[in-house]
Design a protein around this motif. Structure first.
Motif, PDB file in Angstrom:
ATOM      1  N   SER A 203      22.427 -54.066   6.968  1.00  0.00           N
ATOM      2  CA  SER A 203      23.441 -53.451   7.660  1.00  0.00           C
ATOM      3  C   SER A 203      24.021 -54.716   8.612  1.00  0.00           C
ATOM      4  CB  SER A 203      23.083 -52.258   8.539  1.00  0.00           C
ATOM      5  OG  SER A 203      22.494 -52.404   9.821  1.00  0.00           O
ATOM      6  N   ASP A 204      25.149 -54.306   9.092  1.00  0.00           N
ATOM      7  CA  ASP A 204      25.706 -55.544  10.354  1.00  0.00           C
ATOM      8  C   ASP A 204      24.737 -55.664  11.387  1.00  0.00           C
ATOM      9  OD1 ASP A 204      27.821 -57.028  10.305  1.00  0.00           O
ATOM     10  OD2 ASP A 204      28.675 -56.011  12.238  1.00  0.00           O
ATOM     11  N   ASP A 205      23.683 -54.496  11.632  1.00  0.00           N
ATOM     12  CA  ASP A 205      23.034 -54.519  12.795  1.00  0.00           C
ATOM     13  C   ASP A 205      21.515 -55.117  12.668  1.00  0.00           C
ATOM     14  OD1 ASP A 205      25.124 -53.418  14.477  1.00  0.00           O
ATOM     15  OD2 ASP A 205      24.884 -51.509  13.664  1.00  0.00           O
ATOM     16  N   CYS A 206      21.073 -54.720  11.361  1.00  0.00           N
ATOM     17  CA  CYS A 206      19.776 -54.702  11.391  1.00  0.00           C
ATOM     18  C   CYS A 206      19.292 -55.001   9.938  1.00  0.00           C
ATOM     19  CB  CYS A 206      18.967 -53.617  11.988  1.00  0.00           C
ATOM     20  SG  CYS A 206      19.192 -52.259  11.059  1.00  0.00           S
ATOM     21  N   SER A 286      16.414 -56.544  14.566  1.00  0.00           N
ATOM     22  CA  SER A 286      17.992 -56.604  14.806  1.00  0.00           C
ATOM     23  C   SER A 286      18.468 -57.932  14.224  1.00  0.00           C
ATOM     24  CB  SER A 286      18.248 -56.227  16.302  1.00  0.00           C
ATOM     25  OG  SER A 286      17.566 -57.468  16.992  1.00  0.00           O
ATOM     26  N   LYS A 288      21.512 -60.431  15.080  1.00  0.00           N
ATOM     27  CA  LYS A 288      22.540 -60.860  16.238  1.00  0.00           C
ATOM     28  C   LYS A 288      23.947 -60.790  15.789  1.00  0.00           C
ATOM     29  CE  LYS A 288      19.025 -63.539  18.575  1.00  0.00           C
ATOM     30  NZ  LYS A 288      18.427 -64.597  19.444  1.00  0.00           N
ATOM     31  N   LYS A 289      24.690 -60.625  16.798  1.00  0.00           N
ATOM     32  CA  LYS A 289      26.319 -60.535  16.555  1.00  0.00           C
ATOM     33  C   LYS A 289      26.794 -61.976  16.384  1.00  0.00           C
ATOM     34  CE  LYS A 289      26.556 -56.052  16.347  1.00  0.00           C
ATOM     35  NZ  LYS A 289      26.810 -55.404  14.852  1.00  0.00           N
TER      36      LYS A 289
END
Length: 299
Positions: A203-206, A286, A288-289
């Motif tokens: 996903s975008d997060d993890c 996670s 990272k953004k």
């Protein structure tokens, strides 16, 4: 620790300049499911040797990928990011999207003709588009309601001629996390259905992947792109003994089970994590953004 075979893990597919791991020869297949694309979707696409959309995942490629490149023509982006296969029960893909990919060869020829006439066609673009003049393969498996669309795509990849005995494809699946929980649970269950296939859910997060109990695991951390939050989760069966190194809160022959201790909200402390367990575990970390920009992987 016992003399188990070691299984190596790395998120090098998040690196813009390393589509093939030089030490392991890793090759990737990409499956796009029907959830919002992560910000690094174009990067995964460029790394993959085989690209599949699971049913409504094709809507995401059609609608969302052009948004990553706002200064480019949307049709050019859709032509560039053409899935090799669309497979599923076809209850989510829109008719206009299906028609676009089915008719993509004729659409590409028309597009090439128009931009040649306009005099804006450079040689490199011409070669790129001509080499992609092959339509998307559409496989309707609406008769099979006992497996998920992710299942169906994984079986296609496992049977693919690209999935050679000497160099198995590692599967990256976007859109597998988030949305309805029963869908998430079904996608996690797929990891356990194919423990001999390397599958990463993103996903975008993890990300999430299975660590089979048959191996000792070495996880090489891309610290600029992932972490520090991580977890080891014994879904399926409890673990009587799990031992780790490289985490802030390491485990030493620790019992883990639902209703008791599970290792969530742990932190990566070292560049290499080791895990050994008497039970299959889920590893999650996670993403990272920062550190993943579109400019790094524009073809």
């Amino acid at each position: 620790m016992s003399a188990m075979d070691v299984m190596l893990h790395s998120s090098s597919f998040l690196l813009p300049s390393n589509p093939v791991d030089d030490t392991t020869g890793t090759r990737y297949a990409l499956i796009v499911l029907n959830q919002s694309l992560p910000r690094f979707a174009p990067l995964l696409w460029e790394h993959a040797k085989l690209r599949l959309c699971a049913d409504g995942g094709a809507n995401r490629i059609y609608d969302e990928l052009p948004l990553f490149f706002p200064h480019e023509d949307a049709l050019a982006i859709r032509n560039r990011y053409k899935p090799d296969v669309i497979k599923g029960d076809m209850d989510s893909i829109r008719r206009d999207v299906l028609d676009f990919y089915v008719n993509l060869v004729s659409s590409l020829c028309d597009y090439i003709f128009r931009i040649i006439v306009c005099g804006v066609f450079v040689r490199s673009n011409m070669l790129s588009l001509f080499f992609s003049l092959q339509g998307t393969k559409v496989i309707d498996e609406s008769q099979d309601q006992d497996t998920t669309d992710l299942d169906k795509c994984i079986l296609y990849i496992r049977d693919s001629t690209l999935n050679q005995e000497s160099s198995r494809l590692h599967i990256l699946a976007t859109g597998a996390l988030g949305g309805r929980f029963d869908h998430e649970a079904g996608n996690i269950n797929v990891l356990y259905r194919y423990p001999d296939t390397r599958i990463v859910l993103l996903s975008d997060d993890c990300l999430i992947q299975l660590l089979p109990k048959s191996h000792r695991h070495e996880i090489h951390i891309q610290s600029s792109l992932e972490g520090p939050h991580c977890g080891l989760i014994p879904i399926g069966t409890p673990s009587a003994k799990t031992t780790t190194s490289g985490l802030k809160w390491d485990l030493a022959n620790t019992e883990m089970r639902f209703g008791g201790l599970i290792s969530t909200s742990n932190l990566v402390k070292e560049e290499k994590i080791t895990v050994e367990s008497d039970s299959d575990l889920l590893w999650t970390i996670s993403i990272k953004k920062t550190g993943l920009s579109i400019e790094d992987h524009t073809p």
